[in-house]
Scaffold this motif. Structure first.
Motif, PDB file in Angstrom:
ATOM      1  N   GLY A  84       0.735  -1.281   0.015  1.00 55.50           N
ATOM      2  CA  GLY A  84       0.148   0.126  -0.051  1.00 55.50           C
ATOM      3  C   GLY A  84       0.868   1.144   0.131  1.00 55.50           C
ATOM      4  N   TYR A  85       1.861   1.256   0.974  1.00 51.99           N
ATOM      5  CA  TYR A  85       2.830   2.593   0.669  1.00 51.99           C
ATOM      6  C   TYR A  85       3.494   2.361  -0.563  1.00 51.99           C
ATOM      7  N   LEU A  86       4.131   1.675  -0.971  1.00 55.80           N
ATOM      8  CA  LEU A  86       4.930   1.450  -2.364  1.00 55.80           C
ATOM      9  C   LEU A  86       3.725   2.100  -3.325  1.00 55.80           C
ATOM     10  N   ALA A  87       2.475   1.651  -3.244  1.00 60.43           N
ATOM     11  CA  ALA A  87       1.426   1.852  -4.469  1.00 60.43           C
ATOM     12  C   ALA A  87       1.488   3.439  -4.447  1.00 60.43           C
ATOM     13  N   LYS A  88       1.291   4.057  -3.166  1.00 61.15           N
ATOM     14  CA  LYS A  88       1.190   5.359  -3.161  1.00 61.15           C
ATOM     15  C   LYS A  88       2.454   6.373  -3.738  1.00 61.15           C
ATOM     16  N   LEU A  89       3.742   5.693  -3.425  1.00 61.16           N
ATOM     17  CA  LEU A  89       4.729   6.412  -4.011  1.00 61.16           C
ATOM     18  C   LEU A  89       5.099   6.052  -5.225  1.00 61.16           C
ATOM     19  N   ALA A  91       2.790   5.897  -7.664  1.00 66.55           N
ATOM     20  CA  ALA A  91       1.700   6.203  -8.694  1.00 66.55           C
ATOM     21  C   ALA A  91       2.476   7.340  -9.580  1.00 66.55           C
ATOM     22  N   PRO A  92       1.982   7.014 -10.812  1.00 63.24           N
ATOM     23  CA  PRO A  92       2.599   8.126 -12.032  1.00 63.24           C
ATOM     24  C   PRO A  92       2.410   9.473 -11.675  1.00 63.24           C
ATOM     25  N   SER A  93       1.427   9.921 -10.933  1.00 67.05           N
ATOM     26  CA  SER A  93       1.284  11.324 -10.517  1.00 67.05           C
ATOM     27  C   SER A  93       2.456  11.858  -9.809  1.00 67.05           C
ATOM     28  N   THR A  94       3.225  11.074  -8.945  1.00 70.79           N
ATOM     29  CA  THR A  94       4.177  11.330  -8.180  1.00 70.79           C
ATOM     30  C   THR A  94       5.497  11.570  -8.831  1.00 70.79           C
ATOM     31  N   ALA A 118       8.834 -10.038  -1.805  1.00 72.47           N
ATOM     32  CA  ALA A 118       7.368 -10.677  -2.065  1.00 72.47           C
ATOM     33  C   ALA A 118       6.130  -9.782  -2.512  1.00 72.47           C
ATOM     34  N   SER A 119       6.730  -8.450  -2.674  1.00 73.44           N
ATOM     35  CA  SER A 119       5.721  -7.305  -3.014  1.00 73.44           C
ATOM     36  C   SER A 119       4.901  -7.965  -4.598  1.00 73.44           C
ATOM     37  N   GLU A 120       3.601  -7.861  -4.457  1.00 69.35           N
ATOM     38  CA  GLU A 120       2.800  -8.163  -5.635  1.00 69.35           C
ATOM     39  C   GLU A 120       2.550  -6.831  -6.561  1.00 69.35           C
ATOM     40  N   HIS A 121       3.086  -5.873  -6.306  1.00 73.26           N
ATOM     41  CA  HIS A 121       2.891  -4.633  -6.929  1.00 73.26           C
ATOM     42  C   HIS A 121       3.824  -4.571  -8.308  1.00 73.26           C
ATOM     43  N   PRO A 122       3.095  -4.502  -9.439  1.00 74.46           N
ATOM     44  CA  PRO A 122       3.883  -4.803 -10.579  1.00 74.46           C
ATOM     45  C   PRO A 122       4.587  -3.530 -10.925  1.00 74.46           C
ATOM     46  N   GLY A 123       4.706  -2.318 -10.083  1.00 76.75           N
ATOM     47  CA  GLY A 123       5.333  -1.267 -10.658  1.00 76.75           C
ATOM     48  C   GLY A 123       6.724  -0.962  -9.726  1.00 76.75           C
ATOM     49  N   ILE A 124       7.127  -2.207  -8.971  1.00 78.99           N
ATOM     50  CA  ILE A 124       8.348  -1.920  -8.275  1.00 78.99           C
ATOM     51  C   ILE A 124       9.322  -3.175  -8.415  1.00 78.99           C
TER      52      ILE A 124
END
Length: 354
Positions: A84-89, A91-94, A118-124
């Motif tokens: 959740g924290y990584l998704a916030k950071l 975000a393309p807008s940042t 183990a992060s499932e966020h595709p953007g990191i």
């Protein structure tokens, strides 16, 4: 630099660890001030001595920083919360280019590594474990915290800080090097290391589209450049001849102590005529990302290697030996070694050996 096949831009996540007083916050402040135009997002346990003005330079304060108060990250959150924290950071807008997690002085680096991997966020993407040690207090720190030996063995990059205060800096550097496992060891004072070690600094002029090869190994020149660049060695390699995947994997599997980062693109020629492969390696972590060739793309292999104490000419010769002798033929099993490091979105991430 690295773009997965889905086209999602990936942001490296660097874990910055070290015991209390080692100089983690000083190092982060240095990176924030000398980011070369790159935007740094930070996850910190407490703002403390983090310079808020520098945060504002790196990116809008509200979007670029997550503060956990006095909680220890590896104890206070789980993988889902970290995502959740990584998704916030991310975000393309940042417009953030790299995320730095500054761990508390008592955090467990291996657990933080596991959480990022183990992060499932595709953007990191994992950007490495950086362990900071205080050269002047190293012996005392090691006596109080014998687990530091294990932390050093896990690190991808070790910054031996406060060498200006150590009367026997060479001995401390030698001792630290004896405790690491293939990590690059960089001497520093006041946390001053070149940001190029950790992330790609933005070029002075914005470009449209993907980074050029010149951008990949762009070197900044400023009043501290000579001092900072003296701490590391780099090699830029380019080849119009495709690379043999088996030979390249042999090179990557045996990469030497001190070779911290590898980045760029690989042309495997007849082994995959549709795709080039973006490569991202930090410490023992390795990942390939297939990308379809565009008509305007030159069919080249373009790599940049960065490390401390590496023999750049010798590495260049080893890469030359990875060129394909028969660029127009390929066997069906040749790419198996490479494909082990192409993550399937449905599979668990591949972790480096620890």
């Amino acid at each position: 630099m690295s773009q997965p096949s889905s086209g999602i831009r990936q942001i490296p996540v660097v874990v910055l660890a070290g015991f209390l007083g080692s100089g983690k916050t000083t190092l982060l402040n240095h990176l924030l001030h000398r980011s070369g135009g790159s935007r740094i997002g930070a996850i910190v346990n407490d703002f403390g001595a983090i310079e808020i003005d520098a945060m504002a330079v790196a990116g809008a304060l509200g979007d670029s920083t997550v503060s956990l108060g006095n909680g220890c990250l590896c104890c206070a959150v789980d993988v889902g919360e970290l995502d959740g924290y990584l998704a916030k950071l991310a975000a393309p807008s940042t417009g953030i280019d790299v995320i730095v997690i500054e761990a508390s002085g008592l955090a467990e680096p291996q657990e933080l590594m596991r959480m990022v991997l183990a992060s499932e966020h595709p953007g990191i993407v994992y950007g490495g474990l950086v362990e900071v040690v205080d050269a002047a207090e190293f012996d005392d720190t090691r006596a109080r915290h014998p687990e530091i030996d294990r932390h050093l063995a896990l690190a991808d990059l070790v910054v031996v800080n406060k060498l200006d205060r150590a009367g026997d800096g060479d001995r401390v550097l030698g001792l630290v090097r004896s405790l690491v496992d293939r990590a690059a060891v960089v001497p520093a004072s006041y946390g001053r290391i070149d940001p190029e070690f950790l992330f790609d600094c933005r070029p002075s002029e914005e470009r449209i589209g993907q980074l050029s090869f010149d951008d990949l190994h762009h070197q900044r020149h400023d009043d501290h450049a000579a001092h900072l660049h003296a701490a590391y060695d780099s090699l830029a390699f380019s080849s119009e001849v495709p690379m043999d995947p088996r030979r390249l994997m042999q090179f990557l599997d045996s990469r030497p102590v001190g070779l911290y980062r590898i980045k760029g693109y690989v042309d495997f020629g007849a082994y995959d005529t549709r795709n080039r492969y973006a490569v991202h390696a930090v410490g023992r972590f390795l990942r390939f990302y297939p990308e379809m060739w565009k008509p305007e793309d030159p069919r080249l292999t373009q790599l940049v290697l960065i490390g401390s104490g590496i023999n750049a000419p010798a590495l260049g010769k080893e890469l030359e030996a990875c060129k394909s002798d028969a660029p127009h033929t390929a066997d069906e099993h040749g790419m198996w070694g490479v494909l082990r490091y192409v993550q399937d979105p449905e599979e668990e991430p591949v972790e480096p050996p620890v």
